[in-house]
Design an enzyme around this catalytic site. Structure first.
Site, short mmCIF file in Angstrom:
data_model
loop_
_atom_site.label_atom_id
_atom_site.label_comp_id
_atom_site.label_asym_id
_atom_site.label_seq_id
_atom_site.Cartn_x
_atom_site.Cartn_y
_atom_site.Cartn_z
N TRP A 249 33.30 81.66 88.29
CA TRP A 249 34.35 81.80 87.28
C TRP A 249 33.69 82.57 86.15
O TRP A 249 32.84 82.05 85.44
CB TRP A 249 34.81 80.42 86.81
CG TRP A 249 35.96 80.45 85.86
CD1 TRP A 249 37.21 80.96 86.09
CD2 TRP A 249 35.98 79.96 84.52
NE1 TRP A 249 37.99 80.81 84.98
CE2 TRP A 249 37.28 80.21 84.01
CE3 TRP A 249 35.07 79.35 83.73
CZ2 TRP A 249 37.65 79.85 82.70
CZ3 TRP A 249 35.42 78.99 82.44
CH2 TRP A 249 36.71 79.25 81.94
N HIS B 65 62.60 72.27 61.39
CA HIS B 65 61.72 72.98 60.44
C HIS B 65 61.30 74.34 61.01
O HIS B 65 60.18 74.78 60.79
CB HIS B 65 60.49 72.10 60.15
CG HIS B 65 60.86 70.78 59.55
ND1 HIS B 65 61.29 70.63 58.26
CD2 HIS B 65 60.95 69.55 60.11
CE1 HIS B 65 61.58 69.37 58.02
NE2 HIS B 65 61.38 68.69 59.13
N ASN C 234 25.05 78.22 87.40
CA ASN C 234 26.27 77.77 86.74
C ASN C 234 25.89 77.45 85.31
O ASN C 234 25.02 76.62 85.07
CB ASN C 234 26.82 76.52 87.43
CG ASN C 234 28.04 75.95 86.69
OD1 ASN C 234 28.71 76.67 85.95
ND2 ASN C 234 28.30 74.67 86.88
N GLY C 235 26.50 78.15 84.36
CA GLY C 235 26.19 77.89 82.94
C GLY C 235 26.20 79.19 82.17
O GLY C 235 26.65 80.22 82.66
N LYS D 33 38.77 74.23 86.92
CA LYS D 33 39.04 72.79 86.83
C LYS D 33 38.28 72.15 85.69
O LYS D 33 38.74 71.23 85.06
CB LYS D 33 38.68 72.10 88.14
CG LYS D 33 38.97 70.61 88.15
CD LYS D 33 40.44 70.31 87.91
CE LYS D 33 40.72 68.82 87.83
NZ LYS D 33 42.12 68.57 87.38
N GLU E 170 52.16 67.53 76.85
CA GLU E 170 51.58 67.55 78.21
C GLU E 170 52.53 68.23 79.19
O GLU E 170 52.11 69.04 80.02
CB GLU E 170 51.27 66.12 78.66
CG GLU E 170 50.79 65.97 80.08
CD GLU E 170 49.52 66.75 80.41
OE1 GLU E 170 48.87 67.28 79.48
OE2 GLU E 170 49.20 66.87 81.61
N ARG F 138 36.44 75.06 91.13
CA ARG F 138 35.60 75.21 89.93
C ARG F 138 35.55 76.67 89.48
O ARG F 138 35.07 76.98 88.40
CB ARG F 138 34.19 74.73 90.21
CG ARG F 138 34.08 73.29 90.67
CD ARG F 138 32.69 72.96 91.11
NE ARG F 138 31.75 73.09 90.00
CZ ARG F 138 31.48 72.08 89.15
NH1 ARG F 138 32.06 70.91 89.33
NH2 ARG F 138 30.66 72.25 88.15
N LYS G 121 51.56 71.57 81.38
CA LYS G 121 51.68 71.63 82.84
C LYS G 121 52.45 72.88 83.27
O LYS G 121 52.05 73.62 84.14
CB LYS G 121 52.39 70.38 83.37
CG LYS G 121 51.60 69.11 83.32
CD LYS G 121 50.52 69.01 84.36
CE LYS G 121 49.13 69.38 84.00
NZ LYS G 121 48.42 68.95 82.87
N GLU H 58 50.48 76.22 82.48
CA GLU H 58 49.23 76.56 83.19
C GLU H 58 49.45 76.82 84.68
O GLU H 58 48.61 77.46 85.31
CB GLU H 58 48.17 75.49 82.98
CG GLU H 58 48.45 74.15 83.60
CD GLU H 58 47.31 73.16 83.39
OE1 GLU H 58 46.14 73.57 83.42
OE2 GLU H 58 47.59 71.99 83.18
N CYS I 141 31.24 77.46 87.40
CA CYS I 141 31.05 77.93 88.77
C CYS I 141 30.65 76.78 89.67
O CYS I 141 30.42 75.68 89.23
CB CYS I 141 29.94 78.98 88.79
SG CYS I 141 30.16 80.26 87.58
C1 AGP Z 1 44.79 70.23 82.24
O1 AGP Z 1 45.79 70.34 83.24
C2 AGP Z 1 43.86 71.41 82.24
N1 AGP Z 1 43.30 71.63 83.52
C3 AGP Z 1 42.83 71.33 81.11
O2 AGP Z 1 43.55 71.34 79.91
C4 AGP Z 1 41.89 70.11 81.11
O3 AGP Z 1 42.60 68.94 80.79
C5 AGP Z 1 40.82 70.34 80.04
O4 AGP Z 1 40.07 71.48 80.40
C6 AGP Z 1 39.88 69.15 79.86
O5 AGP Z 1 39.19 68.89 81.05
P1 AGP Z 1 38.40 67.49 81.19
O6 AGP Z 1 39.40 66.40 81.14
O7 AGP Z 1 37.72 67.59 82.53
O8 AGP Z 1 37.42 67.42 80.06
#
Ligand code: AGP
Length: 613
Positions: free
Chosen positions: A73, A509, A99-100, A608, A486, A27, A490, A493, A2
């Site tokens: 969040w 396989h 937050n936590g 994020k 990767e 966030r 992308k 997500e 959050c």
């Molecule tokens: C990547 O596009 C995602 N947002 C997510 O996988 C991110 O890389 C992951 O949560 C790790 O975050 P960080 O690099 O801030 O530790």
């Protein structure tokens, strides 16, 4: 995860809080709220984005010069009005934003209910307000600060907290353990936030709270102490980011801005570190631990998500350039596996936010077992960057889009510089080879710029043909196997299309059964040493009518002839190819997501930085 804000000064608190929460929406954005004091405690909160909160504050005429705010969040309790923050004590005198995660909230809540307290939400946070009020109103000779300390000592878990009490109409109380919290120091005004983005337009002077610390803040001053009531003197840091770095700079989305920032962010990452004239690489942040890195019997890399993908590239880089054995671990697995790590090992933790709970826990586990832990982070002052023994910042600038782009390429650049510097010290690469690598590395920003200029339109057109594909496959080999992962992440997500990345040779396989004329297959065929094998893999896909999209070096006509679509990129040495091959994949996922009407910067269910388990 959050976002928290707080303000005390002469401005309208509502305006400052809302503006700050908008900067923190990346966030978490399923609900938001504020508490503003002006002779009484006024609360405005509810499900939905900050803009809804803003309308409510205006409609209800919330006025005042001191307040706290929160964008959520959800971790406990579904996103709805009653679970949104701030949470109040029973009397309504105390408001808390958090937050936590409180891991023992169930037992604490049960005891509070047995002692007659009533709750209105399903959140863990509400127990903080209720327990604090109980301690404060029933304990003899206990100040409100001491009541906060006593409350926090009963909590197992993590918190970044801001608290107001109508009894102290000019003060905000803050505390942190495991979730970031900063204090912005202004002229007769103070700002509180989870990161620098809500603060930087008002002041560049910040104090970072550390775990186990709290502060009492009014418009003129602040007092920091531990939760054992020991007064502390904290350093005031100067923020290096500017407000326009946070704005979209004319792009429709932060993600597109950050994709196009990569020529600069990669150059910034190398600035002052890669010296082409002298053929040197200087990484000041790890200078003191370079010996340990050179003599490491192995390197363990721990990270999550995209950062885990850059760690996989790091494995190929360190083993090729420095001949150091590397293992790459999901941080979430490493932390619970009773890991075999200790003296003589070096752990590298990679994290854009520097706040990812699993990565932080892996760091702490490795340190506890005697390993030297180095960090690769993007956020200065972040928890991970402050708990590692040493580290290298990526200097990519604020990455606001939830989907990581420029942070990934910056992480790979740092790993490249570290592997080269280690190899040069170990003598596993000759001075001549080092000179060639360093020269080529310095050309990467221009090559990325070339791709962005020459390929963007093509990719945008091609994306429209695949907008409604139900699945995607991404194939790569060697350095580009992590890039295949990767690229798939992308797309997943931000467009919500199911996509998988695979080592190209692995197709036979099992996964090759998935291929038919409905399956787009992105093939990354831009490394010399695997080119022939990649052509065989493309043939296999073609034989099953898969729709081939290839990322290839401009002169590779064989691949082009076999592909339905091909994106030509400049060539480079194989070990640097991820820095180039990932760019078209970032653009492809972006345009497909935009075509699908997805919220590119704030995809559903995501945040994020995942500061909870
Ligand atoms: C990547 O596009 C995602 N947002 C997510 O996988 C991110 O890389 C992951 O949560 C790790 O975050 P960080 O690099 O801030 O530790």
């Amino acid at each position: 995860m959050c976002g928290i804000v707080g303000y005390v000064g002469d401005r309208e608190a509502g305006e400052v809080l809302v503006k700050g929460l908008k900067r923190l929406e990346y966030r978490g954005y399923d609900s938001a709220g504020v508490a503003i004091m002006n002779g009484r405690m006024s609360i405005q909160k509810g499900k939905g984005k900050v803009v809804n909160l803003e309308k409510g504050i205006f409609a209800n005429g919330l006025k005042g010069h001191i307040g706290i705010g929160h964008t959520r969040w959800a971790t406990h309790g579904e996103p709805n009005d009653v679970n949104s923050h701030p949470h109040m004590s029973q009397s309504g005198n105390i408001a808390v934003v958090h937050n936590g995660i409180i891991e023992n909230y169930t037992s604490l809540k049960k005891k509070l209910i047995e002692r007659g307290r009533t709750f209105s939400s399903q959140t863990d946070t509400e127990i903080i307000a209720q327990l604090l009020e109980e301690i404060y109103t029933t304990s003899k000779d206990v100040t409100f600060e001491q009541a906060i300390q006593l409350t926090l000592k009963q909590i197992v878990g993590t918190y970044g907290l801001a608290i107001v009490n109508i009894e102290f109409p000019d003060k905000i109380f803050i505390a942190r353990k495991g979730s970031p919290l900063l204090l912005g120091v202004g002229e007769n005004e103070m700002f509180i936030a989870s990161d620098a983005s809500p603060i930087v337009e008002y002041t560049n002077k910040v104090v970072y709270l550390d775990d186990g610390e709290m502060a009492v803040v009014d418009k003129y001053s602040y007092e920091v102490k531990t939760i054992d009531d020991i007064a502390l003197t904290k350093e005031v840091h100067e923020l290096a980011i500017s407000i326009d770095a946070i704005e979209k700079a004319g792009y429709p989305h932060f993600m597109l801005k950050e994709i196009f920032e990569q020529p600069r962010s990669i150059a910034d990452c190398m600035r002052g570190r890669v010296n082409v004239k002298e053929n040197t690489i200087q990484l000041g942040g790890i200078a003191d631990v370079m010996e340990e890195l050179v003599n490491a019997k192995r390197i363990v890399i721990a990270a999550c998500g995209t950062s885990w993908h850059s760690g996989l590239v790091g494995e190929y880089l360190f083993e090729h350039l420095a001949k150091t054995p590397v293992e790459v671990e999901y941080a979430s697995e490493f932390r619970y596996r009773d890991p075999l790590i200790g003296e003589g090992d070096v752990m590298l933790v990679i994290s854009q936010s520097g706040e990812t709970a699993d990565t932080l826990a892996a760091l702490r586990e490795a340190k506890k077992r005697g390993a030297k832990v180095l960090g690769i982070c993007n956020v200065v002052g972040s928890t991970i960057s402050r708990e590692t023994d040493a580290g290298v910042f990526t200097h990519a600038g604020p990455e606001i889009g939830v989907a990581s782009t420029k942070a990934f390429t910056a992480q790979v650049v740092v790993l490249t510089m570290m592997a080269l510097a280690t190899g040069m010290k170990k003598g596993t690469i000759s001075k001549k080879e080092a000179a060639r690598y360093i020269k080529e590395l310095s050309l990467i920003p221009d090559k990325v710029d070339q791709i962005l200029k020459e390929c963007d339109e093509n990719i945008k057109k091609m994306a429209s043909l695949f907008t409604y594909a139900p699945n995607f496959l991404y194939l790569g080999r060697s350095y580009n196997f992590p890039v295949a992962l990767e690229g798939a992440l992308k797309l997943k997500e931000i467009s919500y299309i199911h996509a998988e990345g695979y080592p190209a040779a692995e197709m036979k396989h099992g996964p090759i059964a998935l291929i038919d004329e409905m399956m787009p297959v992105v093939v990354i065929a831009a490394t010399d040493h695997t080119n022939d094998k990649m052509i065989s893999n493309i043939e296999e896909v073609r034989a099953r009518k898969g729709r081939i999209i290839s990322i290839m070096n401009s002169e590779n006509s064989d691949v082009k002839d076999l592909s339905e679509f091909s994106i030509s990129i400049p060539s480079t040495v194989d070990c640097f190819s991820p820095l180039l091959t990932v760019i078209p994949l970032q653009l492809l996922s972006y345009y497909i997501a935009v075509n699908r009407g997805c919220n590119v910067d704030q995809p559903r269910n995501l945040a994020k930085s995942v500061t909870v388990e």
